[in-house]
Design an enzyme around this catalytic site. Structure first.
Site, PDB file in Angstrom:
ATOM      1  N   GLU A  67       0.828  -1.210   0.000  1.00  0.00           N
ATOM      2  CA  GLU A  67       0.000   0.000   0.000  1.00  0.00           C
ATOM      3  C   GLU A  67       0.862   1.261   0.000  1.00  0.00           C
ATOM      4  O   GLU A  67       1.580   1.527   0.974  1.00  0.00           O
ATOM      5  CB  GLU A  67      -0.896   0.009   1.249  1.00  0.00           C
ATOM      6  CG  GLU A  67      -1.708   1.302   1.364  1.00  0.00           C
ATOM      7  CD  GLU A  67      -2.665   1.298   2.534  1.00  0.00           C
ATOM      8  OE1 GLU A  67      -2.461   0.516   3.479  1.00  0.00           O
ATOM      9  OE2 GLU A  67      -3.622   2.092   2.486  1.00  0.00           O
ATOM     10  N   GLU A  70       3.574   9.832   5.724  1.00  0.00           N
ATOM     11  CA  GLU A  70       3.640   8.507   6.347  1.00  0.00           C
ATOM     12  C   GLU A  70       4.706   7.607   5.724  1.00  0.00           C
ATOM     13  O   GLU A  70       5.135   6.638   6.344  1.00  0.00           O
ATOM     14  CB  GLU A  70       2.278   7.823   6.267  1.00  0.00           C
ATOM     15  CG  GLU A  70       1.202   8.576   7.020  1.00  0.00           C
ATOM     16  CD  GLU A  70      -0.137   7.850   7.030  1.00  0.00           C
ATOM     17  OE1 GLU A  70      -0.175   6.629   7.197  1.00  0.00           O
ATOM     18  OE2 GLU A  70      -1.160   8.536   6.845  1.00  0.00           O
ATOM     19  N   ASP A  89      -5.431   3.207  -1.836  1.00  0.00           N
ATOM     20  CA  ASP A  89      -6.170   3.915  -0.783  1.00  0.00           C
ATOM     21  C   ASP A  89      -6.439   5.330  -1.300  1.00  0.00           C
ATOM     22  O   ASP A  89      -5.504   6.111  -1.513  1.00  0.00           O
ATOM     23  CB  ASP A  89      -5.322   3.924   0.495  1.00  0.00           C
ATOM     24  CG  ASP A  89      -6.020   4.633   1.672  1.00  0.00           C
ATOM     25  OD1 ASP A  89      -6.742   5.618   1.445  1.00  0.00           O
ATOM     26  OD2 ASP A  89      -5.813   4.197   2.819  1.00  0.00           O
ATOM     27  N   HIS A 112      -4.810   8.428   0.497  1.00  0.00           N
ATOM     28  CA  HIS A 112      -3.413   8.694   0.152  1.00  0.00           C
ATOM     29  C   HIS A 112      -3.302   9.165  -1.302  1.00  0.00           C
ATOM     30  O   HIS A 112      -2.518  10.053  -1.625  1.00  0.00           O
ATOM     31  CB  HIS A 112      -2.558   7.444   0.364  1.00  0.00           C
ATOM     32  CG  HIS A 112      -2.545   6.967   1.783  1.00  0.00           C
ATOM     33  ND1 HIS A 112      -2.053   7.724   2.820  1.00  0.00           N
ATOM     34  CD2 HIS A 112      -2.985   5.810   2.350  1.00  0.00           C
ATOM     35  CE1 HIS A 112      -2.182   7.060   3.961  1.00  0.00           C
ATOM     36  NE2 HIS A 112      -2.747   5.896   3.700  1.00  0.00           N
ATOM     37  N   HIS A 134      -8.919   0.777  -0.373  1.00  0.00           N
ATOM     38  CA  HIS A 134      -9.432   1.495   0.793  1.00  0.00           C
ATOM     39  C   HIS A 134     -10.166   2.713   0.254  1.00  0.00           C
ATOM     40  O   HIS A 134      -9.542   3.600  -0.343  1.00  0.00           O
ATOM     41  CB  HIS A 134      -8.282   1.943   1.711  1.00  0.00           C
ATOM     42  CG  HIS A 134      -7.735   0.834   2.546  1.00  0.00           C
ATOM     43  ND1 HIS A 134      -6.500   0.895   3.169  1.00  0.00           N
ATOM     44  CD2 HIS A 134      -8.280  -0.367   2.895  1.00  0.00           C
ATOM     45  CE1 HIS A 134      -6.311  -0.229   3.852  1.00  0.00           C
ATOM     46  NE2 HIS A 134      -7.361  -1.011   3.691  1.00  0.00           N
ATOM     47  N   ARG A 156     -10.511  11.697   4.920  1.00  0.00           N
ATOM     48  CA  ARG A 156     -10.464  10.387   5.570  1.00  0.00           C
ATOM     49  C   ARG A 156     -11.739  10.086   6.339  1.00  0.00           C
ATOM     50  O   ARG A 156     -11.746   9.262   7.258  1.00  0.00           O
ATOM     51  CB  ARG A 156      -9.229  10.232   6.457  1.00  0.00           C
ATOM     52  CG  ARG A 156      -8.707   8.805   6.374  1.00  0.00           C
ATOM     53  CD  ARG A 156      -7.351   8.575   6.901  1.00  0.00           C
ATOM     54  NE  ARG A 156      -6.836   7.355   6.272  1.00  0.00           N
ATOM     55  CZ  ARG A 156      -5.682   6.802   6.559  1.00  0.00           C
ATOM     56  NH1 ARG A 156      -4.893   7.325   7.466  1.00  0.00           N
ATOM     57  NH2 ARG A 156      -5.302   5.712   5.931  1.00  0.00           N
ATOM     58  N   GLU A 175     -11.834   2.384   5.269  1.00  0.00           N
ATOM     59  CA  GLU A 175     -10.808   2.705   6.275  1.00  0.00           C
ATOM     60  C   GLU A 175     -10.928   4.200   6.565  1.00  0.00           C
ATOM     61  O   GLU A 175     -10.192   5.027   6.005  1.00  0.00           O
ATOM     62  CB  GLU A 175      -9.412   2.351   5.759  1.00  0.00           C
ATOM     63  CG  GLU A 175      -8.371   2.459   6.859  1.00  0.00           C
ATOM     64  CD  GLU A 175      -6.954   2.334   6.348  1.00  0.00           C
ATOM     65  OE1 GLU A 175      -6.155   1.680   7.007  1.00  0.00           O
ATOM     66  OE2 GLU A 175      -6.653   2.908   5.279  1.00  0.00           O
TER      67      GLU A 175
HETATM   68  C1  LER Z   1      -3.164   1.808   6.258  1.00  0.00           C
HETATM   69  O1  LER Z   1      -4.070   1.160   5.466  1.00  0.00           O
HETATM   70  C2  LER Z   1      -3.065   3.221   5.905  1.00  0.00           C
HETATM   71  O2  LER Z   1      -3.739   3.695   5.059  1.00  0.00           O
HETATM   72  C3  LER Z   1      -2.096   4.018   6.629  1.00  0.00           C
HETATM   73  O3  LER Z   1      -2.398   5.359   6.550  1.00  0.00           O
HETATM   74  C4  LER Z   1      -1.865   3.566   8.031  1.00  0.00           C
HETATM   75  O4  LER Z   1      -1.752   4.615   8.880  1.00  0.00           O
HETATM   76 MN    MN Z   2      -5.117   2.509   3.834  1.00  0.00          MN
END
Ligand code: LER
Ligand code: MN
Length: 279
Positions: free
Chosen positions: A154, A160, A187, A190, A213, A219, A248
């Site tokens: 991911e 991060e 995701d 992100h 995600h 978020r 998520e």
């Molecule tokens: C985990 O799936 C994710 O998206 C990260 O941001 C974990 O903090």
């Molecule tokens: Mn994620």
């Protein structure tokens, strides 16, 4: 499209996981709200009783499509790129436990936060730490392969991760490792920060996308921000994605409402034809 909620047995404060410390509650709500799965985030594979979990799955007829490992990094500092060899080894051993549990449950295992960082040190050290992380990932893929378990890499936003930010970064690592059971996790939270064009990135990633995600730009649940949900779902449809959309997201205003709002936003974006893509 199949929808999964997110849950963890860990008692956490605020986190982008819908049910924290109440896995049974997550199964109950997911079933009542018409979802198909519960994504579990586990600090340690032993954090959950396997028989109890299998009973929850059977009673609710829900799947556990994915196991998240980020809590092992966030709470215990285990990453595949750590400078200390003993910590890198502990990270691999910890996730090997998730892989064995995933084999029992029919889940895939997520490597996101656990891939670690390379640090702002010199280029040579960054290259070395990246090589360590890829070696750890390769070891986990080899352990997962005979068990029929998929590993999901991911990309995370720049705050991060300092080396796997885009689907293209992660696809490069998939090519380097060359494991058939290593896929991408897209995701949208992100991606909103890192990708110039979410739909184009998903189309370029194509069949390598193994899990999604689905979170809005803040978020929160889909529909609570300004994500082009129709654009994302359209691109996933184009690439023939048949997997889960996993929420998520923050439990805002509460977990149930977040799921209801997310499902409503998906229906609105697909004109109520989300069922079209069911396998
Ligand atoms: C985990 O799936 C994710 O998206 C990260 O941001 C974990 O903090
Ligand atoms: Mn994620």
């Amino acid at each position: 499209m199949r929808i999964a909620v997110t849950a963890t047995p860990s008692q956490l404060g605020f986190a982008a996981i819908l049910w924290r410390g109440d896995v049974a509650g997550a199964f109950r709500a997911a079933s009542e709200l018409g979802c198909q799965g519960v994504e579990l985030h586990l600090r340690h594979a032993d954090d959950i009783d396997l028989d109890c979990l299998k009973r929850l799955m059977a009673d609710s007829r829900l799947e556990v499509p994915t196991l998240g490992t980020g809590l092992a990094a966030g709470l215990d500092g285990l990453t595949l790129s750590d400078l200390e060899e003993s910590i890198r080894r502990a990270a691999v051993e910890r996730v090997a436990g998730h892989v064995r549990l995933a084999a029992e449950l029919g889940s895939a295992v997520i490597i996101g936060f656990l891939a670690g960082r390379l640090g702002a040190s010199d280029d040579q050290q960054r290259r070395t730490r990246r090589a360590w992380a890829l070696e750890g990932l390769a070891v986990l893929c080899r352990a997962a392969q005979p068990l029929g378990v998929t590993v999901l890499l991911e990309p995370l936003n720049r705050y991060e991760s300092d080396y796997i930010n885009t689907l293209s970064d992660a696809a490069g690592i998939l090519r380097e490792i060359g494991a058939p059971n290593l896929k991408l996790l897209a995701d949208t939270f992100h991606m909103n920060i890192e990708e110039a064009d979410l739909a184009a990135s998903l189309r370029a990633a194509g069949s390598r996308v193994g899990h999604v995600h689905l979170a809005d730009t803040n978020r929160q649940a889909p529909g609570h921000g300004h994500l082009d949900i129709a654009g994302v779902l359209g691109a996933l449809d184009e690439i023939g994605y048949k997997g889960y959309l996993s929420f998520e997201v923050y439990p805002l205003p509460n977990a149930r409402r977040a799921v209801e709002d997310g499902i409503a936003a998906i229906h609105a974006a697909t004109g109520g034809h989300a069922e079209r893509s069911q396998p």
